[in-house]
Design a protein around this motif. Sequence first.
Motif, PDB file in Angstrom:
ATOM      1  N   VAL A 127       0.829  -1.203   0.000  1.00 52.80           N
ATOM      2  CA  VAL A 127       0.000   0.000   0.000  1.00 52.80           C
ATOM      3  C   VAL A 127       0.868   1.260   0.000  1.00 52.80           C
ATOM      4  CG1 VAL A 127      -1.691   1.342   1.318  1.00 52.80           C
ATOM      5  CG2 VAL A 127      -1.964  -1.135   1.102  1.00 52.80           C
ATOM      6  N   SER A 128       1.966   1.240   0.727  1.00 48.79           N
ATOM      7  CA  SER A 128       2.849   2.403   0.764  1.00 48.79           C
ATOM      8  C   SER A 128       3.491   2.662  -0.587  1.00 48.79           C
ATOM      9  CB  SER A 128       3.931   2.206   1.825  1.00 48.79           C
ATOM     10  OG  SER A 128       4.807   1.146   1.459  1.00 48.79           O
ATOM     11  N   ASN A 158      -0.396   2.521  -3.126  1.00 53.30           N
ATOM     12  CA  ASN A 158      -1.594   3.114  -2.523  1.00 53.30           C
ATOM     13  C   ASN A 158      -2.891   2.543  -3.110  1.00 53.30           C
ATOM     14  OD1 ASN A 158      -2.941   4.697  -0.662  1.00 53.30           O
ATOM     15  ND2 ASN A 158      -2.997   6.501  -1.992  1.00 53.30           N
ATOM     16  N   SER A 172      -6.273   1.438   1.014  1.00 52.64           N
ATOM     17  CA  SER A 172      -5.551   2.590   0.476  1.00 52.64           C
ATOM     18  C   SER A 172      -6.115   3.851   1.123  1.00 52.64           C
ATOM     19  CB  SER A 172      -5.733   2.664  -1.043  1.00 52.64           C
ATOM     20  OG  SER A 172      -7.063   3.075  -1.361  1.00 52.64           O
ATOM     21  N   THR A 173      -5.522   4.998   0.812  1.00 55.10           N
ATOM     22  CA  THR A 173      -6.008   6.272   1.356  1.00 55.10           C
ATOM     23  C   THR A 173      -6.927   6.982   0.386  1.00 55.10           C
ATOM     24  OG1 THR A 173      -4.060   7.463   0.502  1.00 55.10           O
ATOM     25  CG2 THR A 173      -3.925   6.553   2.743  1.00 55.10           C
ATOM     26  N   HIS A 174      -7.179   6.379  -0.790  1.00 46.55           N
ATOM     27  CA  HIS A 174      -8.069   7.006  -1.778  1.00 46.55           C
ATOM     28  C   HIS A 174      -9.508   7.019  -1.268  1.00 46.55           C
ATOM     29  CE1 HIS A 174      -5.055   7.355  -4.905  1.00 46.55           C
ATOM     30  NE2 HIS A 174      -4.739   6.084  -4.762  1.00 46.55           N
TER      31      HIS A 174
END
Length: 261
Positions: free
Chosen positions: A101-102, A105, A126-128
Amino acid sequence: MSITDKSSQTVKSADRVLDIFELFGEVEARELSLMDITRQLELPASSVFKILQNLVHRGYLDKDENGKTFRLGYKIFQIGAKYAQQTNLTTEFQYIAGQIVSEVNEAVYLAIRSDRNILYIAEKQSTHHVRFISHLGMKLPLHTTAMGKLFLSAMTDDDVVQLYREQELGLLTDHTISDLKKLVGQLQEIRQAGVAYSEGEAVQGIRCVAAPIYNANQELIAAMSISIPTNRWKEDTWSQMTELVVQGAKKLTSIQYYQAT
């Protein structure tokens, strides 16, 4: 009735519930009728019927449309998924998935097989804002997902045909494979490639790539996938995701091997 009698009755009822669960775990049949259960456990039908109805109501058992046969319900698998969270596999998955993920993402998932479905047991989001959200214990049909197709590819073609002999391939989206012959052909490609894909077959607008995780006996025990919305899909990103999920699955396989030696 004395307190001792009431206590004995409660324990007896609990034993009958556990006997029913253990019976489902021992027999080859996925579904059992009331008579099957009463005959094999040598219990009165009236008592078993009441227990079965309670278990269906609580989600621990499912019954068919006619209410004549029963099978294990979703609640059992939810509990199993929570238990699986405590295992080394899911612990190591979180570390490896975090690295993925890093880097890209995009969401990473871990699943096991549950009959004709996959069962999600871990994830790293993810951060989405736009993303596919699963939840632990969620089930999706094997033929609709990349991870599910991996489990099907581990079977022979004859076994796959037998699995769906009495059940049509259900549709979740317009892209879901509905033809068994086409599915079998795709499974042959997956066996050669060692990875599996899905393109909006389980969730509209979501693409997935998945790789297999084996134990020390080279048995397929789980699958790992990365999902990406089609509006973020790019060929170079897709290639990177494929490589990352393959390497991540290999690391988890290696961990299973070394823990067993």
